[in-house]
Design a protein around this motif. Structure first.
Motif, PDB file in Angstrom:
ATOM      1  N   CYS A 102       0.843  -1.187   0.000  1.00 21.75           N
ATOM      2  CA  CYS A 102       0.000   0.000   0.000  1.00 21.75           C
ATOM      3  C   CYS A 102       0.884   1.244   0.000  1.00 21.75           C
ATOM      4  O   CYS A 102       2.072   1.174   0.336  1.00 21.75           O
ATOM      5  CB  CYS A 102      -0.898   0.042   1.247  1.00 21.75           C
ATOM      6  SG  CYS A 102      -2.216  -1.187   1.305  1.00 21.75           S
ATOM      7  N   HIS A 103       0.306   2.364  -0.357  1.00 21.57           N
ATOM      8  CA  HIS A 103       0.991   3.642  -0.208  1.00 21.57           C
ATOM      9  C   HIS A 103      -0.038   4.749  -0.066  1.00 21.57           C
ATOM     10  O   HIS A 103      -1.207   4.585  -0.430  1.00 21.57           O
ATOM     11  CB  HIS A 103       1.932   3.923  -1.396  1.00 21.57           C
ATOM     12  CG  HIS A 103       1.230   4.278  -2.681  1.00 21.57           C
ATOM     13  ND1 HIS A 103       1.513   5.405  -3.405  1.00 21.57           N
ATOM     14  CD2 HIS A 103       0.253   3.641  -3.374  1.00 21.57           C
ATOM     15  CE1 HIS A 103       0.762   5.456  -4.486  1.00 21.57           C
ATOM     16  NE2 HIS A 103      -0.004   4.399  -4.496  1.00 21.57           N
ATOM     17  N   GLU A 104       0.392   5.858   0.495  1.00 21.00           N
ATOM     18  CA  GLU A 104      -0.462   7.034   0.563  1.00 21.00           C
ATOM     19  C   GLU A 104      -0.437   7.756  -0.776  1.00 21.00           C
ATOM     20  O   GLU A 104       0.613   7.890  -1.405  1.00 21.00           O
ATOM     21  CB  GLU A 104       0.018   7.998   1.654  1.00 21.00           C
ATOM     22  CG  GLU A 104      -0.429   7.640   3.041  1.00 21.00           C
ATOM     23  CD  GLU A 104      -0.177   8.757   4.032  1.00 21.00           C
ATOM     24  OE1 GLU A 104      -0.871   8.794   5.054  1.00 21.00           O
ATOM     25  OE2 GLU A 104       0.701   9.598   3.782  1.00 21.00           O
ATOM     26  N   TYR A 105      -1.608   8.246  -1.180  1.00 21.97           N
ATOM     27  CA  TYR A 105      -1.692   9.041  -2.403  1.00 21.97           C
ATOM     28  C   TYR A 105      -2.418  10.340  -2.081  1.00 21.97           C
ATOM     29  O   TYR A 105      -3.543  10.336  -1.570  1.00 21.97           O
ATOM     30  CB  TYR A 105      -2.438   8.274  -3.494  1.00 21.97           C
ATOM     31  CG  TYR A 105      -2.470   9.007  -4.820  1.00 21.97           C
ATOM     32  CD1 TYR A 105      -1.351   9.013  -5.648  1.00 21.97           C
ATOM     33  CD2 TYR A 105      -3.602   9.703  -5.235  1.00 21.97           C
ATOM     34  CE1 TYR A 105      -1.363   9.694  -6.858  1.00 21.97           C
ATOM     35  CE2 TYR A 105      -3.622  10.379  -6.438  1.00 21.97           C
ATOM     36  CZ  TYR A 105      -2.497  10.369  -7.245  1.00 21.97           C
ATOM     37  OH  TYR A 105      -2.507  11.042  -8.439  1.00 21.97           O
ATOM     38  N   SER A 106      -1.772  11.458  -2.352  1.00 24.26           N
ATOM     39  CA  SER A 106      -2.358  12.775  -2.133  1.00 24.26           C
ATOM     40  C   SER A 106      -3.106  13.160  -3.409  1.00 24.26           C
ATOM     41  O   SER A 106      -2.532  13.680  -4.358  1.00 24.26           O
ATOM     42  CB  SER A 106      -1.260  13.786  -1.807  1.00 24.26           C
ATOM     43  OG  SER A 106      -1.811  15.049  -1.551  1.00 24.26           O
ATOM     44  N   TYR A 107      -4.413  12.895  -3.407  1.00 25.22           N
ATOM     45  CA  TYR A 107      -5.180  12.940  -4.652  1.00 25.22           C
ATOM     46  C   TYR A 107      -5.410  14.359  -5.175  1.00 25.22           C
ATOM     47  O   TYR A 107      -5.724  14.543  -6.348  1.00 25.22           O
ATOM     48  CB  TYR A 107      -6.506  12.211  -4.486  1.00 25.22           C
ATOM     49  CG  TYR A 107      -7.423  12.781  -3.416  1.00 25.22           C
ATOM     50  CD1 TYR A 107      -8.341  13.774  -3.720  1.00 25.22           C
ATOM     51  CD2 TYR A 107      -7.387  12.293  -2.113  1.00 25.22           C
ATOM     52  CE1 TYR A 107      -9.183  14.289  -2.757  1.00 25.22           C
ATOM     53  CE2 TYR A 107      -8.229  12.791  -1.138  1.00 25.22           C
ATOM     54  CZ  TYR A 107      -9.124  13.786  -1.462  1.00 25.22           C
ATOM     55  OH  TYR A 107      -9.961  14.294  -0.486  1.00 25.22           O
ATOM     56  N   ALA A 108      -5.281  15.375  -4.323  1.00 22.86           N
ATOM     57  CA  ALA A 108      -5.496  16.756  -4.767  1.00 22.86           C
ATOM     58  C   ALA A 108      -4.283  17.625  -4.499  1.00 22.86           C
ATOM     59  O   ALA A 108      -4.413  18.819  -4.259  1.00 22.86           O
ATOM     60  CB  ALA A 108      -6.731  17.337  -4.084  1.00 22.86           C
ATOM     61  N   HIS A 144       0.076  13.494 -12.424  1.00 20.17           N
ATOM     62  CA  HIS A 144      -1.010  14.177 -13.130  1.00 20.17           C
ATOM     63  C   HIS A 144      -2.194  13.233 -13.371  1.00 20.17           C
ATOM     64  O   HIS A 144      -2.844  13.259 -14.418  1.00 20.17           O
ATOM     65  CB  HIS A 144      -0.540  14.770 -14.452  1.00 20.17           C
ATOM     66  CG  HIS A 144      -1.470  15.835 -14.976  1.00 20.17           C
ATOM     67  ND1 HIS A 144      -1.532  17.097 -14.425  1.00 20.17           N
ATOM     68  CD2 HIS A 144      -2.404  15.810 -15.955  1.00 20.17           C
ATOM     69  CE1 HIS A 144      -2.452  17.805 -15.084  1.00 20.17           C
ATOM     70  NE2 HIS A 144      -2.989  17.039 -15.996  1.00 20.17           N
ATOM     71  N   ILE A 145      -2.471  12.374 -12.412  1.00 19.79           N
ATOM     72  CA  ILE A 145      -3.609  11.462 -12.502  1.00 19.79           C
ATOM     73  C   ILE A 145      -4.829  12.150 -11.899  1.00 19.79           C
ATOM     74  O   ILE A 145      -4.789  12.633 -10.765  1.00 19.79           O
ATOM     75  CB  ILE A 145      -3.313  10.136 -11.801  1.00 19.79           C
ATOM     76  CG1 ILE A 145      -2.195   9.399 -12.555  1.00 19.79           C
ATOM     77  CG2 ILE A 145      -4.570   9.263 -11.730  1.00 19.79           C
ATOM     78  CD1 ILE A 145      -1.728   8.128 -11.889  1.00 19.79           C
ATOM     79  N   SER A 146      -5.914  12.184 -12.668  1.00 19.29           N
ATOM     80  CA  SER A 146      -7.137  12.851 -12.230  1.00 19.29           C
ATOM     81  C   SER A 146      -8.110  11.856 -11.620  1.00 19.29           C
ATOM     82  O   SER A 146      -8.285  10.740 -12.129  1.00 19.29           O
ATOM     83  CB  SER A 146      -7.816  13.553 -13.411  1.00 19.29           C
ATOM     84  OG  SER A 146      -7.008  14.582 -13.919  1.00 19.29           O
ATOM     85  N   SER A 147      -8.758  12.275 -10.551  1.00 16.46           N
ATOM     86  CA  SER A 147      -9.811  11.494  -9.920  1.00 16.46           C
ATOM     87  C   SER A 147     -10.996  12.420  -9.667  1.00 16.46           C
ATOM     88  O   SER A 147     -10.920  13.632  -9.892  1.00 16.46           O
ATOM     89  CB  SER A 147      -9.316  10.865  -8.620  1.00 16.46           C
ATOM     90  OG  SER A 147      -8.840  11.875  -7.741  1.00 16.46           O
ATOM     91  N   VAL A 148     -12.098  11.850  -9.204  1.00 14.83           N
ATOM     92  CA  VAL A 148     -13.304  12.626  -8.921  1.00 14.83           C
ATOM     93  C   VAL A 148     -13.500  12.697  -7.414  1.00 14.83           C
ATOM     94  O   VAL A 148     -13.590  11.661  -6.741  1.00 14.83           O
ATOM     95  CB  VAL A 148     -14.547  11.996  -9.576  1.00 14.83           C
ATOM     96  CG1 VAL A 148     -15.804  12.793  -9.216  1.00 14.83           C
ATOM     97  CG2 VAL A 148     -14.386  11.931 -11.093  1.00 14.83           C
ATOM     98  N   ALA A 149     -13.558  13.895  -6.886  1.00 10.62           N
ATOM     99  CA  ALA A 149     -13.869  14.117  -5.473  1.00 10.62           C
ATOM    100  C   ALA A 149     -15.239  14.787  -5.375  1.00 10.62           C
ATOM    101  O   ALA A 149     -15.742  15.354  -6.359  1.00 10.62           O
ATOM    102  CB  ALA A 149     -12.798  14.990  -4.824  1.00 10.62           C
ATOM    103  N   THR A 197     -15.314  10.891  -0.134  1.00 10.06           N
ATOM    104  CA  THR A 197     -15.189   9.806  -1.111  1.00 10.06           C
ATOM    105  C   THR A 197     -14.471  10.288  -2.374  1.00 10.06           C
ATOM    106  O   THR A 197     -14.744  11.384  -2.867  1.00 10.06           O
ATOM    107  CB  THR A 197     -16.575   9.255  -1.483  1.00 10.06           C
ATOM    108  OG1 THR A 197     -17.176   8.683  -0.314  1.00 10.06           O
ATOM    109  CG2 THR A 197     -16.484   8.182  -2.566  1.00 10.06           C
ATOM    110  N   VAL A 198     -13.586   9.456  -2.881  1.00  7.50           N
ATOM    111  CA  VAL A 198     -12.856   9.754  -4.115  1.00  7.50           C
ATOM    112  C   VAL A 198     -13.035   8.591  -5.079  1.00  7.50           C
ATOM    113  O   VAL A 198     -12.915   7.423  -4.689  1.00  7.50           O
ATOM    114  CB  VAL A 198     -11.353   9.966  -3.844  1.00  7.50           C
ATOM    115  CG1 VAL A 198     -10.649  10.435  -5.111  1.00  7.50           C
ATOM    116  CG2 VAL A 198     -11.133  10.962  -2.719  1.00  7.50           C
TER     117      VAL A 198
END
Length: 421
Positions: A102-108, A144-149, A197-198
């Protein structure tokens, strides 16, 4: 120029918002690094394994929701590939193995931008003139990976906007179930609020991002409501328009759309059928706005040309800024225009209610444009929205600024209509 009521609130990229994501290390026939890590944990006595796990939890347990369960779930995902029998392993060792993968991901961390907004399914307890809303945001993190928050909030009474507080923990929607035709079903964590949720890329077509979700509350002919959203799936080299569907914001289906129009980005769905047809605004050529009709909600042809650049602020290209909004006079369609020096602006057109191919009015000047105080950021000179919402006698517009932050404004509906020619 239009008199925009700007809200003092501004949302910005936030590297402190992190989720736990799988850390993928490729399996090799000989086992390689994956096997070596597992063997290291298996070789520890239970006391040593417990001490190592406690070190991990000391660093990360307060930053995430149910961290031990997350590690257990990750272990379960890789157990078969390791040839292990979880029934015979102590929980401590399973959790420690899971933690290594596992790893931490700072999504924003890099950017927060391009919002859209819809009424919340739950309007209980709202005072007269107030509406609970859901806002989607494009969050950009490492690579530069986009997700939906998502964020929840309340509009009104009047031109007032308030966001609910974010929960301390963010969680990724998971439990992906493969459906037909490349579609998947994912679920919000049962203990997570929507604001925490992301939605991350799940399929190969989405590998590098879920971009610019355009949410709309869709009214079906049988009276039921569904929340739909078109977005761009990006795999690093190719794009594909896809459709998100949900009735409760707990279970989501994500499915590719088909047809020539789905090869491009920037599609926006009308909130109901028009003349017995599903209707979509598209931008197949990357320059002009098209109107598309279909008998199916997931298949879209070329359609017909609706708008071409007219004014200086939109000469480079125009496109939609979210789904059309129905009012008594017709359909308001927000547009984005790109002018000299790639400066972005947001304008609007009015389409005929029964025949949206007829343009009844168009703003000569923008509602919003990249102003001096709003031009600096990851991509300078950009203002952009993926969807606004009618609220009383105002149009509420959440919008991205310089691909870096999100601002909010209200424009009076009568002023907007009066400014169209």
């Amino acid at each position: 120029m239009f008199d925009i009521i700007h809200c003092p609130l501004r949302l910005k990229a936030d590297p402190t918002r992190v989720v736990v994501r799988p850390f993928h290390i490729a399996f090799t026939p000989e086992g390689g690094r994956v096997r070596r890590i597992a063997d290291y944990v298996l070789g520890l006595d239970e006391k040593a394994a417990g001490e190592e796990l406690e070190l991990v939890l000391r660093d990360f347990d307060l930053r995430h929701w149910q961290t031990r369960n997350v590690f257990n779930a990750r272990y379960a995902q890789i157990e078969a590939g390791l040839g292990l029998d979880g029934a015979s392993l102590p929980e401590t060792k399973k959790q420690l193995i899971g933690a290594f993968f596992c790893h931490e991901y700072s999504y924003a961390a890099a950017a927060l931008m391009n919002p859209s907004i819809v009424p919340h399914p739950d309007q209980t307890g709202m005072s007269h003139g107030a509406v609970r809303i859901i806002m989607s945001l494009r969050a950009v993190g490492e690579g530069h990976i986009s997700s939906v928050a998502f964020r929840e909030g309340i509009l009104g009474p009047g031109p007032v906007f308030e966001l609910m507080s974010e929960p301390p923990f963010a969680t990724a929607a998971d439990s992906a179930i493969e459906l037909d035709q490349g579609a998947i079903e994912i679920h919000r964590h049962r203990d997570s609020s929507l604001s925490g949720t992301v939605l991350f890329p799940m399929t190969e077509a989405q590998r590098n991002g879920l971009e610019d979700l355009r949410l709309v509350q869709f009214d079906h002919e049988d009276g039921s409501k569904e929340w739909l959203g078109t977005y761009t799936a990006y795999n690093g080299t190719q794009i594909q328009s896809e459709l998100l569907r949900t009735s409760n914001f707990r279970t989501f289906t994500l499915a590719p759309m088909t047809g020539p129009a789905a090869r491009n980005k920037g599609m926006a769905l009308f909130p109901r059928k028009v003349g017995g047809k599903y209707m979509m605004i598209g931008r197949q050529d990357g320059e002009n706005v098209f109107l598309i009709s279909s008998d199916r909600i997931d298949d879209w042809g070329e359609g017909q040309l609706l708008l071409t650049p007219k004014y200086a602020w939109e000469q480079v290209q125009i496109g939609n800024c979210g789904s059309p909004i129905e009012i008594d006079e017709g359909w308001i369609l927000l547009t984005h225009g790109v002018g000299a020096m790639r400066k972005y602006s947001i304008g609007a057109v009015l389409l005929d209610k029964d025949d949206p191919s007829k343009v009844l009015g168009r703003t000569e000047v923008p509602l919003l444009s990249a102003a001096h105080e709003d031009r600096e950021g990851y991509v300078p000179n950009v203002v952009y929205t993926c969807g606004a919402m009618l609220h009383g006698d105002h149009l509420f517009i959440p919008y991205g600024v310089a691909d870096s932050s999100v601002a909010f404004g209200f424009v009076a509906l009568d002023e907007l209509l009066a400014g169209m020619k």
